[in-house]
Design a protein around this motif. Structure first.
Motif, PDB file in Angstrom:
ATOM      1  N   UNK A 101     -21.734  25.228  22.413  1.00 36.27           N
ATOM      2  CA  UNK A 101     -22.535  25.697  23.543  1.00 36.27           C
ATOM      3  C   UNK A 101     -22.618  24.571  24.556  1.00 36.27           C
ATOM      4  N   UNK A 102     -22.346  24.886  25.808  1.00 33.35           N
ATOM      5  CA  UNK A 102     -22.525  23.937  26.897  1.00 33.35           C
ATOM      6  C   UNK A 102     -23.472  24.546  27.902  1.00 33.35           C
ATOM      7  N   UNK A 103     -24.541  23.829  28.253  1.00 30.29           N
ATOM      8  CA  UNK A 103     -25.508  24.372  29.203  1.00 30.29           C
ATOM      9  C   UNK A 103     -25.618  23.439  30.409  1.00 30.29           C
ATOM     10  N   UNK A 104     -25.595  24.034  31.610  1.00 25.26           N
ATOM     11  CA  UNK A 104     -25.686  23.308  32.879  1.00 25.26           C
ATOM     12  C   UNK A 104     -24.566  22.269  32.965  1.00 25.26           C
ATOM     13  N   UNK A 105     -24.864  20.983  32.778  1.00 26.10           N
ATOM     14  CA  UNK A 105     -23.809  19.977  32.805  1.00 26.10           C
ATOM     15  C   UNK A 105     -22.760  20.239  31.738  1.00 26.10           C
ATOM     16  N   UNK A 106     -23.163  20.789  30.611  1.00 28.35           N
ATOM     17  CA  UNK A 106     -22.213  21.141  29.553  1.00 28.35           C
ATOM     18  C   UNK A 106     -21.256  22.234  29.993  1.00 28.35           C
ATOM     19  N   UNK A 107     -21.757  23.194  30.766  1.00 27.56           N
ATOM     20  CA  UNK A 107     -20.912  24.244  31.354  1.00 27.56           C
ATOM     21  C   UNK A 107     -19.888  23.621  32.293  1.00 27.56           C
ATOM     22  N   UNK A 108     -20.363  22.766  33.178  1.00 29.52           N
ATOM     23  CA  UNK A 108     -19.475  22.150  34.165  1.00 29.52           C
ATOM     24  C   UNK A 108     -18.375  21.340  33.485  1.00 29.52           C
ATOM     25  N   UNK A 109     -18.733  20.594  32.449  1.00 30.20           N
ATOM     26  CA  UNK A 109     -17.752  19.749  31.782  1.00 30.20           C
ATOM     27  C   UNK A 109     -16.844  20.551  30.850  1.00 30.20           C
ATOM     28  N   UNK A 192      -9.174  31.306  29.621  1.00 27.13           N
ATOM     29  CA  UNK A 192     -10.629  31.232  29.671  1.00 27.13           C
ATOM     30  C   UNK A 192     -11.173  32.531  30.276  1.00 27.13           C
ATOM     31  N   UNK A 193     -12.256  33.045  29.724  1.00 26.58           N
ATOM     32  CA  UNK A 193     -12.850  34.288  30.231  1.00 26.58           C
ATOM     33  C   UNK A 193     -14.122  33.993  31.015  1.00 26.58           C
ATOM     34  N   UNK A 194     -14.186  34.504  32.223  1.00 29.68           N
ATOM     35  CA  UNK A 194     -15.376  34.366  33.053  1.00 29.68           C
ATOM     36  C   UNK A 194     -16.245  35.587  32.764  1.00 29.68           C
ATOM     37  N   UNK A 195     -17.198  35.433  31.872  1.00 27.05           N
ATOM     38  CA  UNK A 195     -17.848  36.609  31.287  1.00 27.05           C
ATOM     39  C   UNK A 195     -19.257  36.888  31.783  1.00 27.05           C
ATOM     40  N   UNK A 196     -19.774  36.066  32.691  1.00 18.27           N
ATOM     41  CA  UNK A 196     -21.096  36.319  33.243  1.00 18.27           C
ATOM     42  C   UNK A 196     -21.162  35.889  34.694  1.00 18.27           C
ATOM     43  N   UNK A 197     -21.772  36.719  35.539  1.00 17.19           N
ATOM     44  CA  UNK A 197     -21.835  36.431  36.978  1.00 17.19           C
ATOM     45  C   UNK A 197     -23.231  36.713  37.502  1.00 17.19           C
ATOM     46  N   UNK A 205     -21.280  32.248  33.405  1.00 16.58           N
ATOM     47  CA  UNK A 205     -21.005  32.124  31.969  1.00 16.58           C
ATOM     48  C   UNK A 205     -19.494  32.170  31.763  1.00 16.58           C
ATOM     49  N   UNK A 206     -18.991  31.311  30.870  1.00 15.38           N
ATOM     50  CA  UNK A 206     -17.592  31.375  30.477  1.00 15.38           C
ATOM     51  C   UNK A 206     -17.521  31.337  28.953  1.00 15.38           C
ATOM     52  N   UNK A 207     -16.420  31.841  28.411  1.00 12.90           N
ATOM     53  CA  UNK A 207     -16.212  31.829  26.964  1.00 12.90           C
ATOM     54  C   UNK A 207     -14.731  31.748  26.671  1.00 12.90           C
ATOM     55  N   UNK A 208     -14.409  31.494  25.423  1.00 15.97           N
ATOM     56  CA  UNK A 208     -13.019  31.329  25.021  1.00 15.97           C
ATOM     57  C   UNK A 208     -12.673  32.357  23.946  1.00 15.97           C
ATOM     58  N   UNK A 213     -16.907  30.704  18.291  1.00 20.26           N
ATOM     59  CA  UNK A 213     -18.060  30.757  19.194  1.00 20.26           C
ATOM     60  C   UNK A 213     -17.904  29.626  20.192  1.00 20.26           C
ATOM     61  N   UNK A 214     -17.499  29.967  21.408  1.00 17.89           N
ATOM     62  CA  UNK A 214     -17.341  28.970  22.465  1.00 17.89           C
ATOM     63  C   UNK A 214     -17.926  29.588  23.725  1.00 17.89           C
ATOM     64  N   UNK A 215     -19.117  29.114  24.111  1.00 14.06           N
ATOM     65  CA  UNK A 215     -19.856  29.709  25.213  1.00 14.06           C
ATOM     66  C   UNK A 215     -20.445  28.597  26.074  1.00 14.06           C
ATOM     67  N   UNK A 216     -20.381  28.773  27.386  1.00 13.26           N
ATOM     68  CA  UNK A 216     -20.968  27.795  28.304  1.00 13.26           C
ATOM     69  C   UNK A 216     -21.680  28.542  29.424  1.00 13.26           C
ATOM     70  N   UNK A 217     -22.886  28.087  29.742  1.00 12.15           N
ATOM     71  CA  UNK A 217     -23.708  28.751  30.758  1.00 12.15           C
ATOM     72  C   UNK A 217     -24.157  27.739  31.808  1.00 12.15           C
ATOM     73  N   UNK A 218     -24.062  28.125  33.069  1.00  8.97           N
ATOM     74  CA  UNK A 218     -24.585  27.257  34.118  1.00  8.97           C
ATOM     75  C   UNK A 218     -26.114  27.252  34.076  1.00  8.97           C
ATOM     76  N   UNK A 219     -26.709  28.342  33.642  1.00  9.41           N
ATOM     77  CA  UNK A 219     -28.168  28.371  33.500  1.00  9.41           C
ATOM     78  C   UNK A 219     -28.570  27.603  32.237  1.00  9.41           C
ATOM     79  N   UNK A 220     -29.849  27.298  32.144  1.00  8.24           N
ATOM     80  CA  UNK A 220     -30.376  26.519  31.029  1.00  8.24           C
ATOM     81  C   UNK A 220     -31.256  27.404  30.144  1.00  8.24           C
TER      82      UNK A 220
END
Length: 267
Positions: A101-109, A192-197, A205-208, A213-220
């Motif tokens: 899981x990557x959130x905010x900075x984790x999503x960006x990276x 990569x799938x762009x799964x949330x807008x 949100x993006x996922x693989x 389980x590979x999920x990253x969200x710009x929100x926190x």
């Protein structure tokens, strides 16, 4: 072969790497202890969490230590002390099929790691870390999302939808940077799938696909409520980590049984 569901009474303890530069001034960091307690008390999901500063993460990845965790969560708090460390942690989780899981900075990276390693875009940059970059992958947002809440729509059938437990949800942000839309086709072309807008169609949100389980969200999701009721995305990561720990334990048991059987037959 089917696997019986894990009940709270038999669920193993999962080891989770919390990658980030821990600070009492970052709200999402101060929420983590509350979230861990709530996951154990409310959901029977017990996580043995270790904070790994980004400055140590590259060495932990190189030594194989990170690959022995049951989940990797790259938390907010960028610019990180070590961009290379954050990227190494993400790559380990992605390549070793460890729940991530990557959130905010984790999503960006997560996007940055994928662009550089999978898409071959060695020059992909984060404008916060490299303000002189001419065409950054992660760029300043047209409108800051610091303190902002907004609707997020998850794609039907996506991991994002399953993790959120709904097609639509209102989420909380604290960031000034996001992906530059012109670079997104390169990421999706490589899987990569762009799964949330959001309501304007911006990626949140993006996922693989194909990863456990590979999920990253710009929100926190850490900012949801007061920390006593873990956000569904955090529960989903915890469940994936516990499932990973169970598979790992089953593998150890199977190898031990095979070794004992071999010893008996040899005797």
């Amino acid at each position: 072969m089917t696997t019986a569901p894990i009940s709270p009474t038999t669920a193993p303890i999962a080891r989770v790497a919390l990658v980030g530069d821990r600070s009492p001034h970052v709200t999402s960091h101060t929420r983590v202890p509350l979230l861990l307690e709530a996951l154990a008390a409310r959901d029977g999901l017990v996580l043995d969490a270790y904070w790994i500063p980004t400055g140590d993460a590259e060495a932990e990845a190189a030594s194989g230590a990170l690959a022995r965790f049951d989940a990797v969560w790259v938390l907010p708090g960028s610019p990180y002390a070590s961009e290379a460390g954050a990227l190494a942690a993400i790559r380990t989780a992605r390549e070793e099929a460890i729940p991530f899981l990557g959130t905010c900075g984790g999503f960006q990276h997560a996007l940055l790691e994928y662009a550089r390693t999978v898409c071959g875009l060695a020059g992909a940059a984060h404008a916060e870390q490299d303000p002189g970059a001419e065409d950054p992958l992660i760029a300043p947002l047209a409108c800051s999302l610091v303190g902002h809440s907004g609707l997020v729509r998850a794609e039907a059938g996506s991991l994002a939808e399953a993790a959120l437990g709904a097609e639509r949800s209102v989420e909380h942000y604290h960031c000034d940077y996001g992906p530059a839309p012109r670079h997104l086709p390169a990421l999706t072309a490589h899987g990569l799938r762009l799964s949330g807008h959001d309501e304007d169609g911006q990626v949140r949100v993006v996922e693989l696909p194909g990863h456990p389980f590979f999920l990253a969200t710009l929100f926190q999701p850490e900012l949801s409520g007061d920390g006593t009721r873990p956000h569904p995305v955090i529960r989903a990561l915890a469940a994936a980590a516990v499932a990973h720990a169970a598979r790992r334990a089953d593998g150890v048991t199977a190898r031990l049984a095979a070794t004992l059987a071999g010893s008996r037959s040899a005797g």
